[in-house]
Design a protein around this motif. Sequence first.
Motif, PDB file in Angstrom:
ATOM      1  N   MET A  58       4.217   5.984  -5.609  1.00  0.00           N
ATOM      2  CA  MET A  58       5.081   5.681  -6.746  1.00  0.00           C
ATOM      3  C   MET A  58       5.564   6.944  -7.452  1.00  0.00           C
ATOM      4  O   MET A  58       6.540   6.906  -8.208  1.00  0.00           O
ATOM      5  N   HIS A  59       4.909   8.079  -7.219  1.00  0.00           N
ATOM      6  CA  HIS A  59       5.357   9.328  -7.839  1.00  0.00           C
ATOM      7  C   HIS A  59       6.607   9.879  -7.160  1.00  0.00           C
ATOM      8  O   HIS A  59       7.260  10.785  -7.699  1.00  0.00           O
ATOM      9  N   LYS A  60       6.964   9.355  -5.988  1.00  0.00           N
ATOM     10  CA  LYS A  60       8.163   9.783  -5.285  1.00  0.00           C
ATOM     11  C   LYS A  60       9.330   8.875  -5.670  1.00  0.00           C
ATOM     12  O   LYS A  60       9.170   7.662  -5.792  1.00  0.00           O
ATOM     13  N   ARG A  61      10.479   9.461  -5.863  1.00  0.00           N
ATOM     14  CA  ARG A  61      11.631   8.712  -6.377  1.00  0.00           C
ATOM     15  C   ARG A  61      12.042   7.595  -5.437  1.00  0.00           C
ATOM     16  O   ARG A  61      12.331   6.482  -5.885  1.00  0.00           O
ATOM     17  N   PHE A  62      12.075   7.852  -4.130  1.00  0.00           N
ATOM     18  CA  PHE A  62      12.522   6.842  -3.175  1.00  0.00           C
ATOM     19  C   PHE A  62      11.646   5.598  -3.246  1.00  0.00           C
ATOM     20  O   PHE A  62      12.148   4.466  -3.311  1.00  0.00           O
ATOM     21  N   PHE A  63      10.337   5.779  -3.227  1.00  0.00           N
ATOM     22  CA  PHE A  63       9.419   4.640  -3.257  1.00  0.00           C
ATOM     23  C   PHE A  63       9.464   3.936  -4.610  1.00  0.00           C
ATOM     24  O   PHE A  63       9.324   2.715  -4.674  1.00  0.00           O
ATOM     25  N   TYR A  67       0.829  -1.209   0.000  1.00  0.00           N
ATOM     26  CA  TYR A  67       0.000   0.000   0.000  1.00  0.00           C
ATOM     27  C   TYR A  67       0.861   1.256   0.000  1.00  0.00           C
ATOM     28  O   TYR A  67       0.593   2.220  -0.741  1.00  0.00           O
ATOM     29  N   ALA A  68       1.926   1.253   0.835  1.00  0.00           N
ATOM     30  CA  ALA A  68       2.802   2.424   0.887  1.00  0.00           C
ATOM     31  C   ALA A  68       3.482   2.665  -0.456  1.00  0.00           C
ATOM     32  O   ALA A  68       3.613   3.816  -0.906  1.00  0.00           O
ATOM     33  N   LEU A  69       3.911   1.619  -1.121  1.00  0.00           N
ATOM     34  CA  LEU A  69       4.577   1.776  -2.409  1.00  0.00           C
ATOM     35  C   LEU A  69       3.591   2.183  -3.500  1.00  0.00           C
ATOM     36  O   LEU A  69       3.893   3.044  -4.328  1.00  0.00           O
ATOM     37  N   ALA A  70       2.426   1.575  -3.513  1.00  0.00           N
ATOM     38  CA  ALA A  70       1.454   1.849  -4.579  1.00  0.00           C
ATOM     39  C   ALA A  70       0.967   3.293  -4.548  1.00  0.00           C
ATOM     40  O   ALA A  70       0.718   3.890  -5.605  1.00  0.00           O
ATOM     41  N   ARG A  71       0.835   3.852  -3.361  1.00  0.00           N
ATOM     42  CA  ARG A  71       0.305   5.206  -3.250  1.00  0.00           C
ATOM     43  C   ARG A  71       1.401   6.275  -3.238  1.00  0.00           C
ATOM     44  O   ARG A  71       1.090   7.476  -3.132  1.00  0.00           O
TER      45      ARG A  71
END
Length: 275
Positions: A99-104, A93-97
Motif C-alpha cells: 500500500m506504500h506504493k502508488r500503483f497498488f 495480500y499483494a495490495l495489503a503489503r
Amino acid sequence: MGSHRRFVNMPAMVVAFVGACVILFPMYMAVVVSFKNPQELAQSVLAWPSLPVWSNYPTAMRVTHYFHSLWNSFAITSTSVVLTVLLHSMAGYALARNMHKRFFRYLYYYFFAAMFVPFPILMLPLVRQMSHLGLADRAGLIILYVVYGISQNVFLYVGYLKSIPIELEEAALVDGASRFRIFWTIMFPLMGPMNATVAILTALWAWNDFLLPLVMLSNPNWYTLPLVQYAFQSQYSTNYSLAFASYILALLPMVLFYLICQRWIVSNVTKGAIR
C-alpha cells in the motif's frame, strides 16, 4: 440494575420475536402447501393437511430433474468458491503489503470504488463481451462470479491482513523463504478465518443467484436450481402444491449449509475483529 436490564432487553426480544415470525411464517406456509392436494388447498391454506401428500416431492424431483440441476449448482458454486478464495487472497495480500506504493494504492481505491457500481449497469455489457469470447456457458458464469466478487473480497482481505504483524514475514525472509512460500505456508493459514468467511458468502451468493445464470446460460442442461424453479413455475403455475414442494427442495441444500456453517462464520468474523 435488574429492572433496568429487563427494560433494555425487552425491546430487543420483541424485535427478535417479530423478525422470527416474519421469517418462519412464510416457511410454515410453504411446507404446509407442499403437503396438500389441490382439493384440500382450496379449503384452507394455513391449516395442516389431514393426510400429507408425500408424493408431491418425488413428482417435483422427477419433473424438474432435481439431481441434475443440483449437480450444476454444486459444480458452479464449488468451483467459484475455490477460485475466489485462492485468487482474491493473493490479490488482497499483494495490495495489503504494498500500500506504500502508488500503483497498488490506486489499484486498491479502484477495487473499492467498483463496489458502488450496481450490477444491472454492468450486466448486459458483460454478457455481450462473454458471448463474443465464446464463454456464454458455465465456465463464463464462474469467471464472472470470480471477477465480480473481487472488489468486496479484496476489501475484506486487506482490512484483515493489516491486523497481522509484518514481522512474521520479515523473519521468514531473513531465514531465506521466498514470497511465494511465505504466502502459502504462513499467511494463507493465518487468513483462515477470512478465507472461511469469503468462502461461505461466495457460496451463498453463487448458489442462490438467479439473474446472472438467467442471462448467461442458454442451454437448459446447464440450468441451476434457481433457474429450474423459474421454468417450473411458469409450467406449473396453477399446481401450487407441486410448485411449493419444488421450492422446498431447492431451498433445503442452502438451509442445511447455513445451519452447519453458521457458527463458523460468526466465530470467524469475531476472530477477525479480535486480531
